[in-house]
Design a protein around this motif. Structure first.
Motif, mmCIF file in Angstrom:
data_model
loop_
_atom_site.group_PDB
_atom_site.id
_atom_site.type_symbol
_atom_site.label_atom_id
_atom_site.label_comp_id
_atom_site.label_asym_id
_atom_site.label_seq_id
_atom_site.Cartn_x
_atom_site.Cartn_y
_atom_site.Cartn_z
ATOM 1 N N GLY A 55 0.823 -1.202 0.000
ATOM 2 C CA GLY A 55 0.000 0.000 0.000
ATOM 3 C C GLY A 55 0.857 1.252 0.000
ATOM 4 N N ALA A 95 -1.301 7.277 2.969
ATOM 5 C CA ALA A 95 -2.233 8.314 2.504
ATOM 6 C C ALA A 95 -2.293 9.479 3.495
ATOM 7 N N TYR A 128 -3.392 3.389 1.946
ATOM 8 C CA TYR A 128 -4.308 3.180 0.824
ATOM 9 C C TYR A 128 -3.832 1.965 0.029
ATOM 10 N N LYS A 139 -4.354 0.341 -3.387
ATOM 11 C CA LYS A 139 -4.859 0.609 -4.734
ATOM 12 C C LYS A 139 -5.623 -0.574 -5.306
ATOM 13 N N ASP A 154 -8.955 -0.356 -3.647
ATOM 14 C CA ASP A 154 -9.511 0.990 -3.461
ATOM 15 C C ASP A 154 -10.047 1.137 -2.029
ATOM 16 N N GLU A 155 -9.151 0.858 -1.073
ATOM 17 C CA GLU A 155 -9.542 0.811 0.333
ATOM 18 C C GLU A 155 -8.451 1.442 1.192
ATOM 19 N N GLU A 156 -8.851 2.075 2.291
ATOM 20 C CA GLU A 156 -7.915 2.638 3.259
ATOM 21 C C GLU A 156 -8.115 1.975 4.611
ATOM 22 N N LYS A 157 -7.000 1.796 5.339
ATOM 23 C CA LYS A 157 -7.042 1.250 6.695
ATOM 24 C C LYS A 157 -5.985 1.966 7.525
#
Length: 131
Positions: A85, A88, A99, A101, A104-107
């Protein structure tokens, strides 16, 4: 031999899992035993035949003293493996939003659950920013 393995299966793209090579299992393929993934009834560690192109040595540790910055490429430890990742956001108390890619997810992760992303290219470890 201690290694990391990846797969092209849906839901696992961009991830690497610690494993041990048990033995060759075919032409250009090896039987590995995962160090963190367990079989369906949770009685033993999962074993799988993996193509050689999906196996790499374990990356060397890179100490990040000053913390990560936005846009740094990292591996985040999540769901028993390392997922590629990008930082972000930098939060307080050494926490980061990463993020992914591919999904298309953030944690959010703690610093201890991140490592500098490295690629295994032509038999050498390379940090993408150095390419």
């Amino acid at each position: 031999m201690q290694v990391e393995v990846t797969t092209d299966e849906d839901g696992f793209k961009g991830s690497w899992f610690a494993a041990t090579i048990i033995e060759p299992s075919g032409e250009d393929e090896y039987l590995v035993e995962y160090k963190t993934l367990r079989n369906d009834d949770d009685t033993e560690f999962l074993r799988d035949d993996i193509r050689a192109c999906n196996i790499r040595p374990c990356p060397p540790e890179i100490i990040v003293v000053d913390g990560f910055k936005v846009m740094d490429e990292v591996d985040a430890y999540y769901n028993e493996g390392w997922w590629v990742g990008v930082i972000a956001k930098v939060l307080i108390n050494c926490n980061y939003v990463v993020y992914f890619k591919e999904y298309d997810e953030e944690k959010t992760f703690k610093h201890a659950d991140l490592r500098t992303h490295q690629d295994w290219l032509n038999g050498k470890w390379v940090v993408p920013s150095e390419v």
